[in-house]
Design a protein around this motif. Structure first.
Motif: not given
Length: 156
Positions: A125-151
């Motif tokens: 919601p800000g006026k500058i680029m948001l940057e964050l570090i994301e740490v994912q943990t789990g049995s499968y980390l592929g990009e195809d494990d994204i279930i989009r509800i609203v996009d």
């Protein structure tokens, strides 16, 4: 040294004779054709999305670390994952985080945990680029494990 070209990108460095530097494309094609090196031409550390993008920082067995960057005014899809949980740590900017029915604001050096299977969203919601570090943990980390509800970008 004379007539030497040094070409550096995020994931590759070419050092060679200046007169041969235009042949980099043929080197890439050669790497792509060989089974042992084809991955080098397919996987890049940074991926761009309509909302910003991410850089893969570190991959391991059952974990992955990414640097996420979100353009001001943009938001990721409302989504969930079947195989991973996520930890987000804001390093720059302000994040609007939705987890289930709860919406909260995070500022620099604040963090949040998203449990496996929980519906969530990240927005800037800000006026500058948001940057964050994301740490994912789990049995499968592929990009195809994204279930989009609203996009808002029409992706499914």
């Amino acid at each position: 040294m004379d007539d030497i070209a040094v070409i550096a990108s995020e994931d590759a460095v070419y050092v060679g004779r200046l007169q041969d530097s235009q042949d980099v494309g043929s080197i890439v094609k050669m790497l792509a054709a060989a089974p042992s090196t084809s991955q080098l031409t397919e996987t890049h550390p940074t991926s761009y999305r309509p909302w910003g993008g991410y850089t893969s920082v570190l991959n391991g067995d059952r974990f992955q670390v990414k640097r996420i960057f979100v353009t001001p005014g943009k938001k990721l899809s409302l989504q969930k994952h079947h195989h991973r949980s996520e930890h987000w740590i804001v390093v720059k900017g302000t994040a609007e985080v939705t987890i289930g029915e709860n919406v909260q604001m995070l500022r620099e050096n604040e963090s949040v945990y998203i449990p496996l299977g929980e519906i969530h969203r990240l927005a800037n919601p800000g006026k500058i680029m948001l940057e964050l570090i994301e740490v994912q943990t789990g049995s499968y980390l592929g990009e195809d494990d994204i279930i989009r509800i609203v996009d808002e970008f029409g992706r499914s």
